[in-house]
Write a protein that holds these residues in place. Sequence first.
Motif, PDB file in Angstrom:
ATOM      1  N   LEU A  22      44.563  40.587  51.971  1.00 18.80           N
ATOM      2  CA  LEU A  22      43.615  40.845  53.059  1.00 18.80           C
ATOM      3  C   LEU A  22      42.252  41.283  52.530  1.00 18.80           C
ATOM      4  O   LEU A  22      41.205  40.865  53.054  1.00 18.80           O
ATOM      5  CB  LEU A  22      44.183  41.909  54.001  1.00 18.80           C
ATOM      6  CG  LEU A  22      45.429  41.507  54.792  1.00 18.80           C
ATOM      7  CD1 LEU A  22      46.032  42.727  55.493  1.00 18.80           C
ATOM      8  CD2 LEU A  22      45.106  40.422  55.812  1.00 18.80           C
ATOM      9  N   VAL A  23      42.244  42.115  51.488  1.00 20.45           N
ATOM     10  CA  VAL A  23      40.977  42.585  50.925  1.00 20.45           C
ATOM     11  C   VAL A  23      40.216  41.427  50.288  1.00 20.45           C
ATOM     12  O   VAL A  23      38.999  41.288  50.474  1.00 20.45           O
ATOM     13  CB  VAL A  23      41.218  43.717  49.907  1.00 20.45           C
ATOM     14  CG1 VAL A  23      39.908  44.103  49.217  1.00 20.45           C
ATOM     15  CG2 VAL A  23      41.819  44.941  50.590  1.00 20.45           C
ATOM     16  N   CYS A  24      40.917  40.548  49.558  1.00 17.57           N
ATOM     17  CA  CYS A  24      40.259  39.398  48.926  1.00 17.57           C
ATOM     18  C   CYS A  24      39.770  38.386  49.954  1.00 17.57           C
ATOM     19  O   CYS A  24      38.721  37.758  49.766  1.00 17.57           O
ATOM     20  CB  CYS A  24      41.208  38.725  47.941  1.00 17.57           C
ATOM     21  SG  CYS A  24      41.455  39.653  46.410  1.00 17.57           S
ATOM     22  N   MET A  25      40.495  38.219  51.029  1.00 18.03           N
ATOM     23  CA  MET A  25      40.051  37.303  52.093  1.00 18.03           C
ATOM     24  C   MET A  25      38.695  37.711  52.652  1.00 18.03           C
ATOM     25  O   MET A  25      37.875  36.858  53.021  1.00 18.03           O
ATOM     26  CB  MET A  25      41.082  37.298  53.235  1.00 18.03           C
ATOM     27  CG  MET A  25      42.326  36.499  52.964  1.00 18.03           C
ATOM     28  SD  MET A  25      43.501  36.652  54.345  1.00 18.03           S
ATOM     29  CE  MET A  25      44.854  35.640  53.744  1.00 18.03           C
ATOM     30  N   ASN A  26      38.433  39.009  52.684  1.00 14.84           N
ATOM     31  CA  ASN A  26      37.205  39.509  53.299  1.00 14.84           C
ATOM     32  C   ASN A  26      36.120  39.846  52.280  1.00 14.84           C
ATOM     33  O   ASN A  26      35.081  40.399  52.653  1.00 14.84           O
ATOM     34  CB  ASN A  26      37.524  40.747  54.143  1.00 14.84           C
ATOM     35  CG  ASN A  26      38.295  40.402  55.405  1.00 14.84           C
ATOM     36  OD1 ASN A  26      37.728  39.908  56.375  1.00 14.84           O
ATOM     37  ND2 ASN A  26      39.596  40.639  55.395  1.00 14.84           N
ATOM     38  N   SER A  27      36.345  39.527  51.015  1.00 13.82           N
ATOM     39  CA  SER A  27      35.331  39.803  50.000  1.00 13.82           C
ATOM     40  C   SER A  27      34.134  38.886  50.196  1.00 13.82           C
ATOM     41  O   SER A  27      34.264  37.755  50.662  1.00 13.82           O
ATOM     42  CB  SER A  27      35.918  39.621  48.598  1.00 13.82           C
ATOM     43  OG  SER A  27      36.361  38.289  48.412  1.00 13.82           O
ATOM     44  N   ASN A  28      32.949  39.366  49.791  1.00 14.03           N
ATOM     45  CA  ASN A  28      31.744  38.542  49.934  1.00 14.03           C
ATOM     46  C   ASN A  28      31.784  37.342  48.995  1.00 14.03           C
ATOM     47  O   ASN A  28      31.305  36.259  49.351  1.00 14.03           O
ATOM     48  CB  ASN A  28      30.497  39.388  49.646  1.00 14.03           C
ATOM     49  CG  ASN A  28      30.373  40.556  50.604  1.00 14.03           C
ATOM     50  OD1 ASN A  28      30.978  41.607  50.388  1.00 14.03           O
ATOM     51  ND2 ASN A  28      29.611  40.387  51.671  1.00 14.03           N
ATOM     52  N   TYR A  29      32.345  37.560  47.840  1.00 14.27           N
ATOM     53  CA  TYR A  29      32.465  36.476  46.865  1.00 14.27           C
ATOM     54  C   TYR A  29      33.868  36.538  46.269  1.00 14.27           C
ATOM     55  O   TYR A  29      34.368  37.624  45.982  1.00 14.27           O
ATOM     56  CB  TYR A  29      31.422  36.645  45.749  1.00 14.27           C
ATOM     57  CG  TYR A  29      30.965  35.342  45.134  1.00 14.27           C
ATOM     58  CD1 TYR A  29      29.779  34.752  45.540  1.00 14.27           C
ATOM     59  CD2 TYR A  29      31.717  34.708  44.151  1.00 14.27           C
ATOM     60  CE1 TYR A  29      29.333  33.548  44.988  1.00 14.27           C
ATOM     61  CE2 TYR A  29      31.298  33.510  43.596  1.00 14.27           C
ATOM     62  CZ  TYR A  29      30.105  32.931  44.005  1.00 14.27           C
ATOM     63  OH  TYR A  29      29.686  31.737  43.461  1.00 14.27           O
ATOM     64  N   PHE A  30      34.516  35.381  46.115  1.00  8.55           N
ATOM     65  CA  PHE A  30      35.899  35.367  45.636  1.00  8.55           C
ATOM     66  C   PHE A  30      36.042  34.425  44.443  1.00  8.55           C
ATOM     67  O   PHE A  30      35.596  33.276  44.496  1.00  8.55           O
ATOM     68  CB  PHE A  30      36.850  34.932  46.751  1.00  8.55           C
ATOM     69  CG  PHE A  30      38.293  34.844  46.328  1.00  8.55           C
ATOM     70  CD1 PHE A  30      38.960  35.963  45.848  1.00  8.55           C
ATOM     71  CD2 PHE A  30      38.976  33.638  46.386  1.00  8.55           C
ATOM     72  CE1 PHE A  30      40.286  35.878  45.442  1.00  8.55           C
ATOM     73  CE2 PHE A  30      40.305  33.550  45.991  1.00  8.55           C
ATOM     74  CZ  PHE A  30      40.960  34.677  45.521  1.00  8.55           C
ATOM     75  N   ILE A  31      36.656  34.947  43.375  1.00  5.76           N
ATOM     76  CA  ILE A  31      36.888  34.137  42.179  1.00  5.76           C
ATOM     77  C   ILE A  31      38.323  34.298  41.697  1.00  5.76           C
ATOM     78  O   ILE A  31      38.974  35.315  41.956  1.00  5.76           O
ATOM     79  CB  ILE A  31      35.906  34.482  41.037  1.00  5.76           C
ATOM     80  CG1 ILE A  31      36.039  35.952  40.633  1.00  5.76           C
ATOM     81  CG2 ILE A  31      34.464  34.149  41.434  1.00  5.76           C
ATOM     82  CD1 ILE A  31      35.171  36.331  39.453  1.00  5.76           C
ATOM     83  N   SER A  32      38.798  33.282  40.981  1.00  7.71           N
ATOM     84  CA  SER A  32      40.143  33.328  40.404  1.00  7.71           C
ATOM     85  C   SER A  32      40.118  32.632  39.046  1.00  7.71           C
ATOM     86  O   SER A  32      39.123  31.976  38.681  1.00  7.71           O
ATOM     87  CB  SER A  32      41.148  32.649  41.339  1.00  7.71           C
ATOM     88  OG  SER A  32      42.473  32.852  40.893  1.00  7.71           O
ATOM     89  N   GLY A  33      41.201  32.766  38.301  1.00  7.01           N
ATOM     90  CA  GLY A  33      41.227  32.317  36.922  1.00  7.01           C
ATOM     91  C   GLY A  33      41.432  30.826  36.739  1.00  7.01           C
ATOM     92  O   GLY A  33      42.058  30.169  37.568  1.00  7.01           O
ATOM     93  N   PRO A  34      40.924  30.282  35.621  1.00  6.32           N
ATOM     94  CA  PRO A  34      41.120  28.877  35.295  1.00  6.32           C
ATOM     95  C   PRO A  34      42.468  28.657  34.610  1.00  6.32           C
ATOM     96  O   PRO A  34      43.205  29.616  34.333  1.00  6.32           O
ATOM     97  CB  PRO A  34      39.976  28.588  34.327  1.00  6.32           C
ATOM     98  CG  PRO A  34      39.769  29.897  33.620  1.00  6.32           C
ATOM     99  CD  PRO A  34      40.072  30.970  34.637  1.00  6.32           C
ATOM    100  N   LYS A  35      42.797  27.412  34.366  1.00  3.51           N
ATOM    101  CA  LYS A  35      44.032  27.093  33.645  1.00  3.51           C
ATOM    102  C   LYS A  35      43.988  27.723  32.250  1.00  3.51           C
ATOM    103  O   LYS A  35      42.959  27.742  31.589  1.00  3.51           O
ATOM    104  CB  LYS A  35      44.184  25.584  33.520  1.00  3.51           C
ATOM    105  CG  LYS A  35      44.529  24.890  34.823  1.00  3.51           C
ATOM    106  CD  LYS A  35      44.731  23.394  34.616  1.00  3.51           C
ATOM    107  CE  LYS A  35      45.097  22.703  35.931  1.00  3.51           C
ATOM    108  NZ  LYS A  35      45.266  21.247  35.760  1.00  3.51           N
ATOM    109  N   GLY A  36      45.149  28.233  31.857  1.00  2.74           N
ATOM    110  CA  GLY A  36      45.247  28.898  30.570  1.00  2.74           C
ATOM    111  C   GLY A  36      45.024  30.386  30.663  1.00  2.74           C
ATOM    112  O   GLY A  36      45.531  31.156  29.849  1.00  2.74           O
ATOM    113  N   CYS A  37      44.231  30.816  31.660  1.00  2.33           N
ATOM    114  CA  CYS A  37      43.934  32.241  31.822  1.00  2.33           C
ATOM    115  C   CYS A  37      44.783  32.900  32.895  1.00  2.33           C
ATOM    116  O   CYS A  37      44.849  34.128  32.957  1.00  2.33           O
ATOM    117  CB  CYS A  37      42.456  32.433  32.168  1.00  2.33           C
ATOM    118  SG  CYS A  37      41.325  31.932  30.847  1.00  2.33           S
ATOM    119  N   SER A  38      45.381  32.111  33.745  1.00  6.26           N
ATOM    120  CA  SER A  38      46.142  32.679  34.866  1.00  6.26           C
ATOM    121  C   SER A  38      47.098  31.624  35.400  1.00  6.26           C
ATOM    122  O   SER A  38      47.103  30.479  34.926  1.00  6.26           O
ATOM    123  CB  SER A  38      45.194  33.131  35.981  1.00  6.26           C
ATOM    124  OG  SER A  38      44.543  32.003  36.532  1.00  6.26           O
TER     125      SER A  38
END
Length: 484
Positions: free
Chosen positions: A433-449
Motif C-alpha cells: 500500500l505504501v509503495c502504491m502511493n509513492s510519488n516515484y516507484f522503482i524496482s530491481g533489474p534482472k540479476g539484482c532482484s
Amino acid sequence: MAKLKLDFSQNKLFENQKTRKTSFLICFFLLLWYIISFFYYEQEELLPAKNEENNTESLIAIPITLPPANTTVNTINDTDNNKNPLQELNKKYCGRSICKFLFVYTHGEQETKANLHFRSFSQLAEKLNRIMILANVGLSRIGSCENFPFDFYYNTNLLQKEFPNIIFKSEEEFIFWLKERDQIKKIMNSKDNEVIPPLSILHSDIKRFGRTPLKTIYKDARPNFNKNRCLLKFEPLMKLTDSNNSQVRYTKMDIGRNDLNTVKSRTEFSKLLVNVLTTDEEILLVNSYIGRPLFPEIMPVIPYNDYILNEAQKIKDKLSSSYIGIHWRLERSEPKLLPKCVQGLIETLNIIMKKEGIKNIYLATDYPLLSSRSQSSTFRQITQYHHDAIRTLNETFKINTWVSLGGLEQIRKDGKHDKEFIGPGIQGILDKLVCMNSNYFISGPKGCSRFVSSFTKAIAEERSNMINLENNHDLLNIIDRWEL
C-alpha cells in the motif's frame, strides 16, 4: 331360610353387574367426548386462517451473523414430528433447507496471488450457488492452517459488496454449523438408524504447476490424508477418515498449461470447471494451487481492512507525502552482482531526487528487518553480499521502512501476533500500500532482484489505474527499473 339367602345373593350379584355396566358406559362416553374435543381443537390449530391460506414463506439468501464456534449449542427439540430438524438448522444458517459449502482450505502462494485465487473461487461459489467459507489468514497466506480470521487482513463488508450474490461464512461459523448438525444427528439417529446421514463431501485437488498437462485432466483420486493437516481442527465434527462421520469422494484436476492464459481459454475452462464441480455433496473441499485467474473476468483486489489502510496513510504522512518507493526483493538475485546492484540503485536515487526534488525514501524488501529470518518464506539463503548491499544503501541515504516508521505498532505490542512479523506477514500488505502511493516507484533489474514478482506487478497495475483512471497527478511514474 336357605331360599332367602339365595335370593339375597342373586340380588346382590345383579346390583353389582348393574353398577359395573353403568361405570363402563360413563367411562366410554367420557373417552368419546375427549377424543372428539381433542380432534376438533387440533384441527383448528393445524388449519391456517382463511386470510393466510395462500401465504408462502420466502427464504432470503443473505449472510447471517452467528455466535462464534465456542458458543454453547442450543438443545434440539424434536417433539414436532412435522419439521425436519436438519432442514430447520439449514434455513436458520443458510436461508434454505439444504446447505452447500465451498471451502478452499488452501490457497497456494503468498498474499498477492492468494488474493487472486480467493476471488476466482468466490466466482466459482456464485456459479455453483454455494456458501463460500472465509478461510483463515496469516504469514501472508490464506488458508485453514493459519491462525487469524479472514478479517484480520480484509474488509469483509466491502468484499460482500463486490460479491453481492454470495453468502460468506467464517471458519468459526462453519464449525458452529458442524456442531449443531452433529447434535441433531446424534439425537435423531439414536431413535432410528441413519435418519441424518454422515456429511457428504467432495474433496478435490485443483492444481496448475509442475508437470502441467497439455489439456486439463479431471479424474478420481486416492485419499491422501497427509495433505489434509489443515483440516484436523474440524475433527471430530468433520473427520475424513471415519465413514460414519464423513462420506468422502476424492478427485483431482490438473489444469492444462494453456487453459488459463487468455480470456477465451478461461471462458472454455470455467465452463468445464463449473460442470464437473456441480454436485450434490454438502461440502466441496478444495486444495488449490493455480497461479492464474479461473474465469474470464478478473475481479478487483479484495479490499484490505481499514486499520491497515490507516497505517499506510500514517506512514505516508510521516514521509511528508513525498517519497520514492523501492521494492527490492533480494530473492533470486545473484549475490556476486549485489555490489554493482547497490551502486546502480544509489546512482538512480540521486538522479530522481535531484530531478523531482524528493528527499524521502521508503524501502519494501524481503531482507530481514526484525530478526535473522527474511520477510519471505521462500528466501532462505542470505549471504554476506546481501548484508553488505543493504548496509551500503543505509549508509548512503536515510532509508525508511515499516519498522523504522512504527508501522502496525499496536499489533506488534500485543504479543499475540509475534510470529506474524518474523517472516512474511501482514507487513507485506502494508509495504504494498505504501509503495502504491509513492510519488516515484522503482524496482530491481534482472540479476539484482526477483524480476518477475506478482507483488511488484500488483503495485505497478494499481499505480497505472491511479494515473489513468483516477488522474492522480501526485504519481510521477508507474514503475522504473534501475540499471547496473
